[in-house]
Write an enzyme that holds these catalytic residues in place. Structure first.
Site, short mmCIF file in Angstrom:
data_model
loop_
_atom_site.label_atom_id
_atom_site.label_comp_id
_atom_site.label_asym_id
_atom_site.label_seq_id
_atom_site.Cartn_x
_atom_site.Cartn_y
_atom_site.Cartn_z
N CYS A 66 0.84 -1.19 0.00
CA CYS A 66 0.00 0.00 0.00
C CYS A 66 0.88 1.25 0.00
CB CYS A 66 -0.91 -0.01 1.23
SG CYS A 66 -2.19 1.26 1.23
N GLU A 152 -7.73 3.27 -4.10
CA GLU A 152 -8.40 3.45 -2.82
C GLU A 152 -9.30 4.68 -2.83
OE1 GLU A 152 -7.62 3.46 1.99
OE2 GLU A 152 -5.92 3.84 0.65
N THR A 186 -13.57 1.05 5.20
CA THR A 186 -14.73 1.41 6.00
C THR A 186 -14.56 2.75 6.72
OG1 THR A 186 -13.90 0.08 7.88
CG2 THR A 186 -15.45 -0.98 6.35
N GLU A 246 -6.63 -1.55 9.35
CA GLU A 246 -5.66 -0.45 9.28
C GLU A 246 -5.90 0.53 10.43
OE1 GLU A 246 -4.04 2.46 5.70
OE2 GLU A 246 -6.18 2.42 6.15
#
Length: 287
Positions: A66, A152, A186, A246
């Site tokens: 990421c 993302e 989320t 995360e």
């Protein structure tokens, strides 16, 4: 059951880190995946990458990757040189991750992070169009190296190119590559989407990677995200991909500054034990 992972920065203050002890730690906690900084991987030597992959394989840990691209690699920049540098950087990153066996790269890889709306007259469509043109070139390296580029979707306070799943769908459709997918989170969905479950179902088979975290950046189970709804939506679309938590709890260092952790959310917590509890919680709503 989906493979479940955690982002390395839960335990660190700086973006560059030694991933080896974290591999051992999460293996002992029962996780399947460690998500690491793709920039660090890119800067490693081939020998260092080989050693890291070997260590992960030995502990039965899958690695995912990421990054939020820095402004000097902004794929949506008005400056053509910056866009070109961003494409080259993503190509180098894809090759490096390809050496690790390929897999998932996610994050703000379509522009830069963090990004604020420019001063003066502003044409969002022009930024989106420049990003798409750059991504069409960069994604070829993902195809060549068995990697998925997962865009993302983040909240309005961190980026403006895509804040909703609908915008991400339009983006990956325009890129037109089977290796261009959507990454939902989320934490960000809680801010931008009307209904989290509906957004997940809208993503459908375009969902390539999934981040989970509470509304307050705590581990799952310490906030008000509707986890039953999340799990039901993921089952509805038959999502088989990775689910990576995360959480960011600690102030200080580059990470505390960039994520804007201004109070110590880890006070009184044993980070390892909370990660283990969160893992059990996630397994519960994914069943």
């Amino acid at each position: 059951m989906n493979k479940i992972g955690i982002y390395y920065a839960y335990w660190t203050h700086e973006w560059d880190a030694n991933f080896h002890p974290i591999i051992d730690n999460i293996a002992s906690l029962g996780f399947d995946i460690l998500e690491v900084n793709a920039g660090t991987i890119t800067n490693m030597t081939s020998a260092e990458r080989k050693e890291l992959r070997s260590h992960a394989d030995q502990r039965n840990i899958t690695l995912s990757y990421c990054i939020g691209l820095p402004p000097k690699y902004d794929l949506a920049s008005e400056d053509g040189t910056i866009r070109k540098n961003g494409v080259v950087y993503l190509q180098e990153m894809a090759k490096a991750i390809g050496e690790m066996g390929g897999g998932n790269l996610g994050g703000i890889i379509y522009s830069c992070w963090p990004m604020v709306m420019p001063d003066g007259d502003f044409n969002k469509n022009a930024y989106v169009d420049r990003s798409i043109a750059s991504m069409k070139e960069a994604v070829k390296s993902a195809e060549d190296n068995h990697i998925f580029f997962n865009m993302e979707v983040v909240n309005r306070f961190e980026q403006f190119i895509m804040n909703t799943c609908a915008e991400a769908i339009a983006y990956v459709d325009a890129v037109g590559s089977p290796n261009a997918k959507i990454m939902l989170d989320t934490f960000h969905m809680n801010i931008e989407e009307d209904f989290i479950g509906d957004a997940i179902k809208q993503a459908g088979n375009k969902l390539g990677h999934f981040h989970i975290g509470e509304n307050n950046r705590m581990p799952p189970g310490y906030g008000h995200i509707p986890w039953t709804e999340v799990g039901s939506a993921l089952r509805k679309i038959n999502y088989q991909g990775y689910v990576v938590m995360e959480p960011f709890l600690m102030p200080g260092g580059q990470i505390g500054r960039d994520i804007k952790v201004f109070r110590d959310l880890s006070s009184g917590f044993n980070l390892d034990e909370e990660a283990r509890k969160a893992l059990l919680f996630v397994r519960g709503f994914l069943k």
